[in-house]
Write a protein that holds these residues in place. Structure first.
Motif, PDB file in Angstrom:
ATOM      1  N   GLY A 112       0.577  -0.902  -0.189  1.00  0.00           N
ATOM      2  CA  GLY A 112      -0.171   0.459  -0.023  1.00  0.00           C
ATOM      3  C   GLY A 112       1.010   1.205  -0.069  1.00  0.00           C
ATOM      4  O   GLY A 112       2.311   1.098   0.289  1.00  0.00           O
ATOM      5  N   ILE A 113       0.091   2.254   0.328  1.00  0.00           N
ATOM      6  CA  ILE A 113       0.821   3.523   0.429  1.00  0.00           C
ATOM      7  C   ILE A 113       1.749   3.850   1.773  1.00  0.00           C
ATOM      8  O   ILE A 113       1.573   3.223   2.124  1.00  0.00           O
ATOM      9  CB  ILE A 113      -0.051   5.237   0.316  1.00  0.00           C
ATOM     10  N   ASN A 114       2.807   3.901   1.451  1.00  0.00           N
ATOM     11  CA  ASN A 114       3.595   4.353   2.564  1.00  0.00           C
ATOM     12  C   ASN A 114       2.769   5.296   3.708  1.00  0.00           C
ATOM     13  O   ASN A 114       2.501   6.167   3.449  1.00  0.00           O
ATOM     14  CB  ASN A 114       5.020   5.178   2.000  1.00  0.00           C
ATOM     15  N   LEU A 115       3.379   5.163   4.859  1.00  0.00           N
ATOM     16  CA  LEU A 115       2.404   5.904   6.156  1.00  0.00           C
ATOM     17  C   LEU A 115       2.229   6.977   6.069  1.00  0.00           C
ATOM     18  O   LEU A 115       1.698   8.008   6.153  1.00  0.00           O
ATOM     19  CB  LEU A 115       2.873   4.689   7.556  1.00  0.00           C
ATOM     20  N   PRO A 116       3.850   7.277   5.861  1.00  0.00           N
ATOM     21  CA  PRO A 116       3.915   9.363   6.065  1.00  0.00           C
ATOM     22  C   PRO A 116       3.279  10.059   5.096  1.00  0.00           C
ATOM     23  O   PRO A 116       2.719  11.000   5.100  1.00  0.00           O
ATOM     24  CB  PRO A 116       5.545   9.113   6.149  1.00  0.00           C
ATOM     25  N   ASP A 117       2.907   9.374   4.137  1.00  0.00           N
ATOM     26  CA  ASP A 117       2.346   9.944   2.676  1.00  0.00           C
ATOM     27  C   ASP A 117       0.834  10.070   2.856  1.00  0.00           C
ATOM     28  O   ASP A 117       0.149  10.429   2.562  1.00  0.00           O
ATOM     29  CB  ASP A 117       2.003   8.784   1.211  1.00  0.00           C
ATOM     30  N   ALA A 118       0.261   8.986   3.851  1.00  0.00           N
ATOM     31  CA  ALA A 118      -1.177   8.908   4.446  1.00  0.00           C
ATOM     32  C   ALA A 118      -1.546   9.528   5.772  1.00  0.00           C
ATOM     33  O   ALA A 118      -2.788   9.779   5.865  1.00  0.00           O
ATOM     34  CB  ALA A 118      -1.351   6.557   5.046  1.00  0.00           C
ATOM     35  N   VAL A 119      -0.691   9.841   6.363  1.00  0.00           N
ATOM     36  CA  VAL A 119      -0.684  10.053   7.708  1.00  0.00           C
ATOM     37  C   VAL A 119      -1.797  11.530   8.154  1.00  0.00           C
ATOM     38  O   VAL A 119      -2.465  11.630   8.494  1.00  0.00           O
ATOM     39  CB  VAL A 119       0.654  10.593   8.547  1.00  0.00           C
ATOM     40  N   PRO A 120      -1.585  12.394   6.691  1.00  0.00           N
ATOM     41  CA  PRO A 120      -2.007  14.200   7.028  1.00  0.00           C
ATOM     42  C   PRO A 120      -3.458  13.735   6.806  1.00  0.00           C
ATOM     43  O   PRO A 120      -4.520  14.147   7.261  1.00  0.00           O
ATOM     44  CB  PRO A 120      -1.581  14.472   5.636  1.00  0.00           C
ATOM     45  N   GLU A 121      -4.122  13.175   5.717  1.00  0.00           N
ATOM     46  CA  GLU A 121      -5.874  12.622   5.546  1.00  0.00           C
ATOM     47  C   GLU A 121      -6.333  11.983   6.591  1.00  0.00           C
ATOM     48  O   GLU A 121      -7.086  11.774   6.869  1.00  0.00           O
ATOM     49  CB  GLU A 121      -5.548  11.619   4.174  1.00  0.00           C
ATOM     50  N   ILE A 122      -5.317  10.971   7.458  1.00  0.00           N
ATOM     51  CA  ILE A 122      -5.681  10.036   8.457  1.00  0.00           C
ATOM     52  C   ILE A 122      -6.289  10.813   9.708  1.00  0.00           C
ATOM     53  O   ILE A 122      -7.123  10.499  10.040  1.00  0.00           O
ATOM     54  CB  ILE A 122      -4.703   8.750   8.806  1.00  0.00           C
ATOM     55  N   ARG A 123      -5.557  11.326   9.600  1.00  0.00           N
ATOM     56  CA  ARG A 123      -5.348  12.630  11.350  1.00  0.00           C
ATOM     57  C   ARG A 123      -6.615  13.745  10.747  1.00  0.00           C
ATOM     58  O   ARG A 123      -7.175  14.072  11.405  1.00  0.00           O
ATOM     59  CB  ARG A 123      -3.553  13.983  11.200  1.00  0.00           C
ATOM     60  N   ASP A 124      -6.984  13.648   9.698  1.00  0.00           N
ATOM     61  CA  ASP A 124      -8.806  14.990   9.057  1.00  0.00           C
ATOM     62  C   ASP A 124      -9.328  13.550   9.362  1.00  0.00           C
ATOM     63  O   ASP A 124     -10.638  14.304   9.307  1.00  0.00           O
ATOM     64  CB  ASP A 124      -8.385  15.064   7.419  1.00  0.00           C
ATOM     65  N   CYS A 125      -9.595  12.517   9.319  1.00  0.00           N
ATOM     66  CA  CYS A 125     -11.066  12.256   9.191  1.00  0.00           C
ATOM     67  C   CYS A 125     -10.836  11.918  11.417  1.00  0.00           C
ATOM     68  O   CYS A 125     -10.659  12.481  11.904  1.00  0.00           O
ATOM     69  CB  CYS A 125     -11.197  10.822   9.374  1.00  0.00           C
ATOM     70  N   GLU A 126     -12.497  11.526  11.579  1.00  0.00           N
ATOM     71  CA  GLU A 126     -13.263  11.788  12.433  1.00  0.00           C
ATOM     72  C   GLU A 126     -13.442  10.531  13.395  1.00  0.00           C
ATOM     73  O   GLU A 126     -12.803  10.075  14.869  1.00  0.00           O
ATOM     74  CB  GLU A 126     -14.544  12.423  12.420  1.00  0.00           C
ATOM     75  N   LYS A 127     -13.164   9.554  12.387  1.00  0.00           N
ATOM     76  CA  LYS A 127     -13.318   7.849  13.220  1.00  0.00           C
ATOM     77  C   LYS A 127     -13.253   7.107  12.307  1.00  0.00           C
ATOM     78  O   LYS A 127     -12.869   7.436  11.219  1.00  0.00           O
ATOM     79  CB  LYS A 127     -15.208   7.750  12.959  1.00  0.00           C
ATOM     80  N   LEU A 128     -11.873   6.476  12.948  1.00  0.00           N
ATOM     81  CA  LEU A 128     -10.798   5.164  12.229  1.00  0.00           C
ATOM     82  C   LEU A 128     -10.873   4.420  12.367  1.00  0.00           C
ATOM     83  O   LEU A 128     -11.001   3.660  14.046  1.00  0.00           O
ATOM     84  CB  LEU A 128      -9.504   6.659  12.495  1.00  0.00           C
ATOM     85  N   MET A 129     -10.901   3.569  11.699  1.00  0.00           N
ATOM     86  CA  MET A 129     -11.099   1.751  12.577  1.00  0.00           C
ATOM     87  C   MET A 129     -10.204   1.292  11.900  1.00  0.00           C
ATOM     88  O   MET A 129      -9.245   1.351  10.563  1.00  0.00           O
ATOM     89  CB  MET A 129     -12.682   0.574  11.657  1.00  0.00           C
ATOM     90  N   ILE A 130      -8.803   0.692  12.492  1.00  0.00           N
ATOM     91  CA  ILE A 130      -7.531   0.743  11.849  1.00  0.00           C
ATOM     92  C   ILE A 130      -7.767  -1.155  11.713  1.00  0.00           C
ATOM     93  O   ILE A 130      -7.972  -1.933  12.926  1.00  0.00           O
ATOM     94  CB  ILE A 130      -6.375   0.963  12.859  1.00  0.00           C
ATOM     95  N   VAL A 131      -7.279  -1.387  10.705  1.00  0.00           N
ATOM     96  CA  VAL A 131      -7.273  -3.596  10.844  1.00  0.00           C
ATOM     97  C   VAL A 131      -6.414  -3.820  11.091  1.00  0.00           C
ATOM     98  O   VAL A 131      -5.241  -3.288   9.999  1.00  0.00           O
ATOM     99  CB  VAL A 131      -8.159  -3.156   9.247  1.00  0.00           C
ATOM    100  N   VAL A 132      -6.273  -4.575  11.401  1.00  0.00           N
ATOM    101  CA  VAL A 132      -4.791  -5.452  11.366  1.00  0.00           C
ATOM    102  C   VAL A 132      -5.305  -7.171  11.360  1.00  0.00           C
ATOM    103  O   VAL A 132      -5.725  -7.695  12.449  1.00  0.00           O
ATOM    104  CB  VAL A 132      -4.718  -5.856  12.889  1.00  0.00           C
ATOM    105  N   GLY A 133      -4.017  -7.154  10.551  1.00  0.00           N
ATOM    106  CA  GLY A 133      -4.517  -9.295  10.112  1.00  0.00           C
ATOM    107  C   GLY A 133      -2.939  -9.947  11.030  1.00  0.00           C
ATOM    108  O   GLY A 133      -2.699  -9.274  11.346  1.00  0.00           O
ATOM    109  N   ALA A 134      -3.556 -10.931  11.302  1.00  0.00           N
ATOM    110  CA  ALA A 134      -3.126 -12.461  11.388  1.00  0.00           C
ATOM    111  C   ALA A 134      -2.271 -13.451  10.590  1.00  0.00           C
ATOM    112  O   ALA A 134      -1.159 -13.050   9.698  1.00  0.00           O
ATOM    113  CB  ALA A 134      -3.489 -12.929  12.239  1.00  0.00           C
ATOM    114  N   GLU A 135      -3.220 -14.028   9.619  1.00  0.00           N
ATOM    115  CA  GLU A 135      -2.847 -14.752   8.433  1.00  0.00           C
ATOM    116  C   GLU A 135      -3.220 -14.205   7.294  1.00  0.00           C
ATOM    117  O   GLU A 135      -3.917 -12.918   7.306  1.00  0.00           O
ATOM    118  CB  GLU A 135      -3.561 -16.200   8.728  1.00  0.00           C
TER     119      GLU A 135
END
Length: 177
Positions: free
Chosen positions: A89-112
């Motif tokens: 995916g896109i590199n985290l530093p490039d996504a941070v400004p957009e992510i900070r702007d949202c009010e509700k965030l779900m972070i999805v973390v996989g295992a398998e």
């Protein structure tokens, strides 16, 4: 920083992943998430994390045995955004400004292996480094980067125990005594 953050843990295998999933939840709690949705049935893990919240403060919750697809749909229907942490995916530093702007965030973390549908449903597929890595580290780095205040200085209310920073040694205030 989003006002509301939850973690959706996918693919938890109780016999194999309980320690890592516990650490994902505890890290999310320590860095400011309000709860974790567990797309597997492991009530003991949920109870263990609730016990930590009771002892050390805060209102962190674990909702056990959820349908990941239903939770993502409901989250998005309620105006929330979804960030899938990966090494693709896109590199985290490039996504941070957009992510900070949202009010509700779900972070999805996989295992398998993560179903491809997650990549399609996510608003952001974020690479926390383009190398294999720990889910725990990915949550910590992401939550640290999107925070506008230092999450390592967060204070938790209502706990029985408070750890007091010391240069050397351990100092714990026990409110039960």
């Amino acid at each position: 920083m989003p006002e509301k953050i939850v973690i959706l843990r996918l693919g938890h295998r109780p016999q194999r992943d309980k320690r890592i999933t516990t650490h994902v939840g505890l890290t999310a709690r320590a860095f400011g998430a309000e709860g974790m949705l567990l797309a597997s049935d492991d009530q003991k893990l949920a109870d263990n994390i609730a016990d930590v919240s009771n002892r050390f403060g805060g209102d962190f919750y674990v909702k056990n045995d959820v349908s990941w697809k239903a939770e993502i749909r409901k989250w998005k229907d309620d105006g929330g955004k979804v960030c899938h942490l990966s090494m693709y995916g896109i590199n985290l530093p490039d996504a941070v400004p957009e992510i900070r702007d949202c009010e509700k965030l779900m972070i999805v973390v996989g295992a398998e292996k993560v179903p491809f549908e997650i990549y399609e449903m996510a608003d952001w597929n974020v690479a926390v480094g383009n190398q294999p890595h720990s889910e725990v580290a990915a949550v910590a780095v992401t939550m640290d980067r999107i925070s506008e205040i230092d999450p390592l200085r967060k204070e938790f209310e209502g706990g029985e125990l408070t750890i007091v920073p010391e240069r050397c040694g351990k100092k714990v205030i026990d409110r039960r005594e």
